[in-house]
Motif scaffolding. Structure first.
Motif, mmCIF file in Angstrom:
data_model
loop_
_atom_site.group_PDB
_atom_site.id
_atom_site.type_symbol
_atom_site.label_atom_id
_atom_site.label_comp_id
_atom_site.label_asym_id
_atom_site.label_seq_id
_atom_site.Cartn_x
_atom_site.Cartn_y
_atom_site.Cartn_z
ATOM 1 N N GLY A 1 -12.970 -4.487 1.638
ATOM 2 C CA GLY A 1 -11.795 -3.367 2.322
ATOM 3 C C GLY A 1 -10.895 -3.139 1.317
ATOM 4 N N ALA A 2 -10.509 -4.225 0.320
ATOM 5 C CA ALA A 2 -9.578 -4.202 -0.571
ATOM 6 C C ALA A 2 -10.090 -2.986 -1.741
ATOM 7 C CB ALA A 2 -9.113 -5.128 -1.390
ATOM 8 N N THR A 3 -11.373 -3.181 -2.095
ATOM 9 C CA THR A 3 -11.812 -2.311 -3.118
ATOM 10 C C THR A 3 -12.079 -0.697 -2.518
ATOM 11 O OG1 THR A 3 -13.426 -4.067 -3.713
ATOM 12 C CG2 THR A 3 -14.066 -1.656 -4.208
ATOM 13 N N ALA A 4 -12.523 -0.628 -0.916
ATOM 14 C CA ALA A 4 -12.196 0.755 -0.490
ATOM 15 C C ALA A 4 -10.869 1.458 -0.516
ATOM 16 C CB ALA A 4 -12.818 0.774 0.837
ATOM 17 N N ALA A 5 -9.999 0.539 -0.482
ATOM 18 C CA ALA A 5 -8.513 1.029 -0.418
ATOM 19 C C ALA A 5 -8.133 1.445 -1.854
ATOM 20 C CB ALA A 5 -7.523 0.021 0.151
ATOM 21 N N GLY A 6 -8.489 0.271 -2.792
ATOM 22 C CA GLY A 6 -7.863 0.779 -4.199
ATOM 23 C C GLY A 6 -8.705 2.044 -4.692
ATOM 24 N N LEU A 7 -10.072 2.114 -4.231
ATOM 25 C CA LEU A 7 -10.627 3.443 -4.840
ATOM 26 C C LEU A 7 -9.999 4.688 -4.226
ATOM 27 C CD1 LEU A 7 -14.324 2.043 -4.378
ATOM 28 C CD2 LEU A 7 -13.149 2.839 -6.534
ATOM 29 N N ALA A 8 -9.561 4.300 -2.801
ATOM 30 C CA ALA A 8 -8.680 5.674 -2.319
ATOM 31 C C ALA A 8 -7.796 5.972 -2.959
ATOM 32 C CB ALA A 8 -8.662 5.250 -0.608
ATOM 33 N N MET A 9 -7.028 5.093 -3.515
ATOM 34 C CA MET A 9 -5.935 5.600 -4.317
ATOM 35 C C MET A 9 -6.200 5.948 -5.530
ATOM 36 S SD MET A 9 -2.776 5.126 -3.790
ATOM 37 C CE MET A 9 -1.332 5.957 -4.942
ATOM 38 N N LEU A 10 -7.325 5.622 -6.306
ATOM 39 C CA LEU A 10 -7.703 6.165 -7.531
ATOM 40 C C LEU A 10 -8.159 7.567 -7.083
ATOM 41 C CD1 LEU A 10 -9.466 3.117 -9.066
ATOM 42 C CD2 LEU A 10 -7.283 3.944 -9.633
ATOM 43 N N LEU A 11 -8.894 7.548 -6.155
ATOM 44 C CA LEU A 11 -9.190 9.154 -5.902
ATOM 45 C C LEU A 11 -8.071 9.907 -5.746
ATOM 46 C CD1 LEU A 11 -11.830 10.916 -5.192
ATOM 47 C CD2 LEU A 11 -11.775 10.002 -2.997
ATOM 48 N N ALA A 12 -7.227 9.627 -5.014
ATOM 49 C CA ALA A 12 -6.299 10.463 -4.828
ATOM 50 C C ALA A 12 -5.179 10.854 -6.207
ATOM 51 C CB ALA A 12 -5.190 9.750 -3.781
ATOM 52 N N VAL A 13 -5.108 9.674 -7.018
ATOM 53 C CA VAL A 13 -4.340 9.839 -8.198
ATOM 54 C C VAL A 13 -5.072 10.755 -9.121
ATOM 55 C CG1 VAL A 13 -3.467 8.842 -10.350
ATOM 56 C CG2 VAL A 13 -3.270 7.822 -8.010
ATOM 57 N N SER A 14 -6.429 10.696 -8.897
ATOM 58 C CA SER A 14 -7.152 11.699 -10.072
ATOM 59 C C SER A 14 -7.690 12.884 -9.859
ATOM 60 C CB SER A 14 -8.684 10.797 -10.517
ATOM 61 O OG SER A 14 -9.414 10.802 -9.212
ATOM 62 N N ALA A 15 -7.361 13.070 -8.432
ATOM 63 C CA ALA A 15 -7.543 14.963 -8.096
ATOM 64 C C ALA A 15 -6.648 15.733 -8.612
ATOM 65 C CB ALA A 15 -7.297 14.709 -6.401
ATOM 66 N N ARG A 16 -7.326 16.519 -9.396
ATOM 67 C CA ARG A 16 -6.646 17.511 -10.158
ATOM 68 C C ARG A 16 -5.473 17.180 -11.077
ATOM 69 N NH1 ARG A 16 -7.975 19.104 -5.137
ATOM 70 N NH2 ARG A 16 -5.892 19.108 -4.376
ATOM 71 N N SER A 17 -5.616 15.926 -11.822
ATOM 72 C CA SER A 17 -4.458 15.515 -12.519
ATOM 73 C C SER A 17 -4.964 15.025 -13.993
ATOM 74 C CB SER A 17 -3.713 14.454 -11.880
ATOM 75 O OG SER A 17 -2.783 14.032 -12.639
ATOM 76 N N ALA A 18 -4.990 15.989 -14.818
ATOM 77 C CA ALA A 18 -5.513 15.500 -16.199
ATOM 78 C C ALA A 18 -4.660 14.524 -16.780
ATOM 79 C CB ALA A 18 -5.374 16.725 -17.101
ATOM 80 N N PRO A 19 -3.471 14.315 -16.661
ATOM 81 C CA PRO A 19 -2.614 13.054 -17.346
ATOM 82 C C PRO A 19 -3.279 11.844 -16.440
ATOM 83 C CG PRO A 19 -1.269 14.955 -16.762
ATOM 84 C CD PRO A 19 -2.397 15.467 -16.369
ATOM 85 N N SER A 20 -3.363 11.859 -15.094
ATOM 86 C CA SER A 20 -3.640 10.740 -14.425
ATOM 87 C C SER A 20 -5.016 10.172 -14.941
ATOM 88 C CB SER A 20 -3.817 10.851 -13.164
ATOM 89 O OG SER A 20 -2.466 11.057 -12.748
#
Length: 105
Positions: free
Chosen positions: A47-66
């Motif tokens: 559960g924690a892994t899925a949630a953390g990955l959701a955050m990483l996915l959101a941060v990385s979407a269309r954001s070269a600096p991220s």
């Protein structure tokens, strides 16, 4: 606590996904390091892994600096570890594949 981490990640991922300023603020304030630390700390928790990955996915979407910041923190290695640990969890696999795809662009 685990449930607070999971809830915060899921809510923040929904909010931050389409907002470049929020992504940059998240990275600048050390949020990315916090997520990677939490993923390492709770590496056996699906559960924690899925949630953390959701955050990483959101941060990385269309954001070269991220994505640059994520590469510097070697996030891709954490993502690959999650994929190997939870290969039968479709949600984790989809989110992890999305993070890697975003980082490859």
């Amino acid at each position: 606590p685990r449930q607070i981490f999971v809830s915060c990640c899921e809510v923040c991922a929904t909010i931050i996904h389409a907002c470049p300023r929020s992504k940059q603020s998240f990275v600048d304030s050390g949020g990315l390091q916090t997520i990677t630390f939490a993923l390492c700390d709770q590496e056996q928790d699906q559960g924690a892994t899925a949630a953390g990955l959701a955050m990483l996915l959101a941060v990385s979407a269309r954001s070269a600096p991220s994505i640059v910041a994520m590469a510097e923190l070697r996030v891709h290695e954490l993502v690959l570890l999650a994929m190997s640990r939870f290969a039968k969890n479709a949600q984790i696999m989809a989110r992890a594949a999305g993070v890697l795809a975003n980082m490859s662009n």
